[in-house]
Design an enzyme around this catalytic site. Sequence first.
Site: not given
Length: 426
Positions: A239, A274-275, A312, A316, A342-343
């Site tokens: 995190g 950890p990432g 992302r 988010y 197409c969005e």
Amino acid sequence: MHYFNFKGNDLYCEDTPLRSLVEKWGTPLYLYSHRTLCRHFEVFDSAFESYSHLVCFSVKANSNLALLKIFITQGGGADVVSGGELFRVLKAGIDPKKVVYSGVGKTEEEIGFALEAGILMFNIESSEELKVINQQAKELDTKAPISIRVNPDIDPKTHPYISTGLKKNKFGIDLPRSLEEYRFARSLKHIEIIGVDCHIGSQITETGPFVEALRKVITLISELRQEGIAIQYLDLGGGLGITYAEEVPPHPNEYARAILSEIQGQALTLILEPGRVIVGNAGVLVTKVLYTKSTQEKNFVIVDAGMNDLIRPSLYNAYQEIVPIAKKTEERYTADIVGPICESGDFLARDRLLTKVQKGDFLAIMSAGAYGFAMSSNYNSRPRPAEVLVSGNDSFLIRQRESFEDLIRGETIPDFLSYSSTSRAR
Ligand SMILES: *Cc1c(COP(=O)(O)O)cnc(C)c1O
């Protein structure tokens, strides 16, 4: 700290200009810096060197085999959240005794797979899961090593989608109920309690929430010890945040100091997962400007990478820095940088002040190493990008660009659909 820097007008990854990488590998292209990956792992790992610990890289942040191999070679373990991730780390040559397995929805098959592999521990997220693991271990005539993932009800002050340690989140077992759950676990013959686990969220940019959660967990550990339940492992999850824009997250040393000062003298082995902090700033996504256009409202830069390649920003509303890989002009303007999907939600940046670009230019989307390729999809039937690892002057293809054939792999048209519709109608 990372090794993506401008030399003169050109952006380099280590000693290699992105221009040459784009010529060699095409776009969209995920690029990772080997030196940065090694450095980030090393800095994080050594921050904890004064205490017994294991750094289990969170595979969901980036699961490419080559990256996993780098961390395994540096002595790292892995935090997996699915059978597929376990398969990957085993393929990369990990010692199964360095694997921890988290996630609320482990299936019987996945649990069996992990038991047979002989992983270090399961992080349990519910009472029902505990029973299933006990049953699976019984069938395999073994004992399953476990921690219970406790939910400490801490606000990590991050995006709601990536906060996991609040009462309302689906993760873990509420702290007040956890003692009872440990007693239950102790009663199960094929369960071996070895630790306590907690993971409160992602992209956390201060030490406070970690320390708050840790204190609650330490209290639980002493209660458990009073009941004769020995705890060897304290898994604090991952995190720790990174700089995408202006954030100033704690350095791993500061993070480690804050944690270690709480657990000095305790006979525990600390596990960290950890990432993002390891891979986030070690990767970029390079994209080509296909078109530019201006409407009465806005300027648009249309690029060949979309939300299917990097979700992302769409998911988010995350900020990713975007820079041209060659500085040609000082002239700037405000534009939306959008993909081909197409969005309307397919954007990489909105109302961004950007160096003026034209058709054919290339842009680097910075800080794309974590939750970038790993969250990519084939939406709109777009083959996923190639992934390349750069080391000094060299570059290595670590995942081929997908082909159209890859898109339909596994699909079949049942025979009955091949009869003409008129003959069926009769
Ligand atoms: C996602 C996750 C991590 C890694 O989080 P980062 O923010 O990338 O460090 C660690 N542990 C668990 C259980 C996770 O779900």
